[in-house]
Design a protein around this motif. Sequence first.
Motif, PDB file in Angstrom:
ATOM      1  N   THR A   5       0.849  -1.188   0.000  1.00 31.48           N
ATOM      2  CA  THR A   5       0.000   0.000   0.000  1.00 31.48           C
ATOM      3  C   THR A   5       0.884   1.238   0.000  1.00 31.48           C
ATOM      4  N   THR A   6       0.557   2.188  -0.847  1.00 34.44           N
ATOM      5  CA  THR A   6       1.325   3.429  -0.862  1.00 34.44           C
ATOM      6  C   THR A   6       0.426   4.578  -1.293  1.00 34.44           C
ATOM      7  N   GLY A   7       0.787   5.784  -0.876  1.00 36.45           N
ATOM      8  CA  GLY A   7       0.055   6.976  -1.262  1.00 36.45           C
ATOM      9  C   GLY A   7       0.899   8.212  -1.045  1.00 36.45           C
ATOM     10  N   PHE A   8       0.885   9.145  -2.024  1.00 31.30           N
ATOM     11  CA  PHE A   8       1.727  10.333  -1.951  1.00 31.30           C
ATOM     12  C   PHE A   8       1.005  11.552  -2.521  1.00 31.30           C
ATOM     13  N   ASP A   9       1.284  12.706  -1.954  1.00 36.06           N
ATOM     14  CA  ASP A   9       0.829  13.967  -2.510  1.00 36.06           C
ATOM     15  C   ASP A   9       1.708  14.312  -3.705  1.00 36.06           C
ATOM     16  N   LEU A  10       1.095  14.448  -4.887  1.00 34.11           N
ATOM     17  CA  LEU A  10       1.846  14.822  -6.079  1.00 34.11           C
ATOM     18  C   LEU A  10       2.138  16.316  -6.091  1.00 34.11           C
ATOM     19  N   ASN A  11       1.193  17.093  -5.599  1.00 33.39           N
ATOM     20  CA  ASN A  11       1.365  18.532  -5.383  1.00 33.39           C
ATOM     21  C   ASN A  11       0.314  18.978  -4.381  1.00 33.39           C
ATOM     22  N   ASP A  12       0.087  20.260  -4.270  1.00 30.31           N
ATOM     23  CA  ASP A  12      -0.863  20.758  -3.267  1.00 30.31           C
ATOM     24  C   ASP A  12      -2.296  20.338  -3.563  1.00 30.31           C
ATOM     25  N   MET A  13      -2.582  19.962  -4.796  1.00 32.80           N
ATOM     26  CA  MET A  13      -3.957  19.636  -5.182  1.00 32.80           C
ATOM     27  C   MET A  13      -4.162  18.150  -5.476  1.00 32.80           C
ATOM     28  N   ASP A  59      -3.166 -27.580  -6.247  1.00 34.81           N
ATOM     29  CA  ASP A  59      -2.758 -26.187  -6.142  1.00 34.81           C
ATOM     30  C   ASP A  59      -3.610 -25.434  -5.126  1.00 34.81           C
ATOM     31  N   GLY A  60      -3.030 -24.363  -4.611  1.00 33.83           N
ATOM     32  CA  GLY A  60      -3.762 -23.500  -3.707  1.00 33.83           C
ATOM     33  C   GLY A  60      -4.796 -22.664  -4.449  1.00 33.83           C
ATOM     34  N   ALA A  61      -5.637 -21.994  -3.679  1.00 32.20           N
ATOM     35  CA  ALA A  61      -6.702 -21.172  -4.252  1.00 32.20           C
ATOM     36  C   ALA A  61      -6.706 -19.819  -3.561  1.00 32.20           C
ATOM     37  N   GLY A  62      -7.176 -18.808  -4.274  1.00 28.98           N
ATOM     38  CA  GLY A  62      -7.212 -17.492  -3.660  1.00 28.98           C
ATOM     39  C   GLY A  62      -7.561 -16.410  -4.648  1.00 28.98           C
ATOM     40  N   PHE A  63      -6.957 -15.245  -4.456  1.00 28.61           N
ATOM     41  CA  PHE A  63      -7.260 -14.091  -5.291  1.00 28.61           C
ATOM     42  C   PHE A  63      -6.074 -13.133  -5.298  1.00 28.61           C
ATOM     43  N   TYR A  64      -6.105 -12.214  -6.242  1.00 29.30           N
ATOM     44  CA  TYR A  64      -5.130 -11.138  -6.274  1.00 29.30           C
ATOM     45  C   TYR A  64      -5.785  -9.926  -6.922  1.00 29.30           C
ATOM     46  N   GLY A  65      -5.184  -8.770  -6.718  1.00 31.25           N
ATOM     47  CA  GLY A  65      -5.772  -7.566  -7.283  1.00 31.25           C
ATOM     48  C   GLY A  65      -4.809  -6.403  -7.276  1.00 31.25           C
ATOM     49  N   ILE A  66      -5.219  -5.350  -7.982  1.00 32.84           N
ATOM     50  CA  ILE A  66      -4.441  -4.126  -8.060  1.00 32.84           C
ATOM     51  C   ILE A  66      -5.412  -2.965  -8.200  1.00 32.84           C
ATOM     52  N   ALA A  67      -5.132  -1.875  -7.497  1.00 30.72           N
ATOM     53  CA  ALA A  67      -6.021  -0.715  -7.546  1.00 30.72           C
ATOM     54  C   ALA A  67      -5.206   0.570  -7.521  1.00 30.72           C
ATOM     55  N   GLY A  68      -5.676   1.557  -8.276  1.00 28.09           N
ATOM     56  CA  GLY A  68      -5.078   2.882  -8.270  1.00 28.09           C
ATOM     57  C   GLY A  68      -6.091   3.918  -7.827  1.00 28.09           C
ATOM     58  N   TYR A  69      -5.626   4.921  -7.094  1.00 27.46           N
ATOM     59  CA  TYR A  69      -6.489   5.978  -6.555  1.00 27.46           C
ATOM     60  C   TYR A  69      -5.916   7.329  -6.972  1.00 27.46           C
ATOM     61  N   LEU A  70      -6.719   8.149  -7.596  1.00 29.85           N
ATOM     62  CA  LEU A  70      -6.292   9.489  -7.979  1.00 29.85           C
ATOM     63  C   LEU A  70      -7.336  10.486  -7.492  1.00 29.85           C
ATOM     64  N   GLN A  71      -6.882  11.457  -6.708  1.00 28.19           N
ATOM     65  CA  GLN A  71      -7.796  12.419  -6.100  1.00 28.19           C
ATOM     66  C   GLN A  71      -7.305  13.839  -6.331  1.00 28.19           C
ATOM     67  N   LYS A  79     -13.315  22.785   0.125  1.00 29.21           N
ATOM     68  CA  LYS A  79     -14.700  22.335   0.245  1.00 29.21           C
ATOM     69  C   LYS A  79     -15.085  21.273  -0.777  1.00 29.21           C
ATOM     70  N   PHE A  80     -14.251  21.041  -1.786  1.00 32.68           N
ATOM     71  CA  PHE A  80     -14.645  20.103  -2.848  1.00 32.68           C
ATOM     72  C   PHE A  80     -13.442  19.295  -3.323  1.00 32.68           C
ATOM     73  N   GLY A  81     -13.692  17.991  -3.532  1.00 33.29           N
ATOM     74  CA  GLY A  81     -12.693  17.110  -4.106  1.00 33.29           C
ATOM     75  C   GLY A  81     -13.359  16.078  -4.995  1.00 33.29           C
ATOM     76  N   ILE A  82     -12.614  15.554  -5.944  1.00 35.52           N
ATOM     77  CA  ILE A  82     -13.125  14.500  -6.817  1.00 35.52           C
ATOM     78  C   ILE A  82     -12.050  13.438  -6.967  1.00 35.52           C
ATOM     79  N   GLY A  83     -12.463  12.164  -6.942  1.00 37.00           N
ATOM     80  CA  GLY A  83     -11.484  11.088  -6.983  1.00 37.00           C
ATOM     81  C   GLY A  83     -11.985   9.883  -7.755  1.00 37.00           C
ATOM     82  N   PHE A  84     -11.045   9.150  -8.342  1.00 34.28           N
ATOM     83  CA  PHE A  84     -11.370   7.942  -9.107  1.00 34.28           C
ATOM     84  C   PHE A  84     -10.568   6.769  -8.557  1.00 34.28           C
TER      85      PHE A  84
END
Length: 390
Positions: free
Chosen positions: A251-259, A288-300, A306-311
């Motif tokens: 898991t990671t997350g960083f501010d790219l700039n002030d916005m 064989d074993g069983a399970g799951f895997y995944g990947i997700a990206g967050y951009l805000q 007062k307002f933000g939008i994120g995907f």
Amino acid sequence: MKNLFLLILCFVITSSQAVFAQDSSEKEEGSLTLSGSVDAYFRTNLNAPNKGENFQAPASSFGNLPGFSLGMANIIATYQGKKVGAVVDLVFGPRGEDAVFGSPLYRGGMAGSSQIVNQLYVYWNVSDKVTLTLGNFNTFLGYEVISPTGNFNYSTSYMFSYGPFSHTGLKANFQLSDKWSFLAAVMNPTDMTEFNLNGTYTFGGQLGYSTDAGNTYLNLVYGDQDGRLTDDGGLVSGATSLGKTFQIDLTTGFDLNDMLYAGFNTTYNSSSSGEEYTGSDIREIGGDGAGFYGIAGYLQAKPTEKFGIGFRGEYFSVFNSGLEGVVGLNDSGKGSVFAGTLSGNIKVGGNLTLIPELRVDSMKEEFFVNKNLNGSKGLASFLFAAVFAF
């Protein structure tokens, strides 16, 4: 791994004896604070039924009820002293009940007071660098959290929904430097929060790196989640038990700039095939074993206070029938989904956040039904949530 954790624990206790002896005669003064949240929402499908037995929703956790629906009320009491403290975190409502689904064990599955306990733990700051925690605490894996106040999106990802929610056990946090941290834990099976019913234990670890711009965490858990079969006369032919489960998570997350802010989460979970009772003996299943895997990206983006939008864009895949009823599976037990979620955050005053959200889940195999009750690979939905924090 168990021996390593015990060695670490012995070192912490031994090295802190002088500190404990010095402070044991002093009565510590601390502060008690109350915090929490309340949330509710409206949800509707855009291309699928919204009522009756044909009602459709993604098989991820929370925010899946039709019409005007309740989330949860959350009350957190925190006592914080210089050396010791405690946290009691109580949840009420549908979201709260889903979060603590593994708790009604003490009374044989009957709802008791444990069904409202989201977290309950005590901690000891052994030194400025070491903290020990004992009790029930929310998981350290994953990008998202149970409380909607901690997430930008209101609905949750598949990876969060099928990773751990909570653990009960002992964990040790080590602040290695200004930027690096390490966690080691021994715990009950995942989400078995009241007591250990199976007699097996799960081990956890985390390596963290933090700067002013953001954080990165590498997490893992390993252990038997459902116990071993025992031929005590009560087994039914065909009964099975999984082997040990291994999950690694970044898991990671960083501010790219002030916005702008960018986050990333990837996880891999696998359980070995385990054993089966044939009616006369217990045998290893093999395979064989069983399970799951995944990947997700967050951009805000937050152009104003007062307002933000994120995907959030997430790809989630199941292999060897590792999960049932979550995504559409083919004859080989494989299936996947891509889920895109667009959310707005509108601040009202200092406490209330309004979240309009559009979500589209697209499966590789048929899983949903459309308004004509024909099989469908996709589901589009809209919700509007109100989250109040105090």
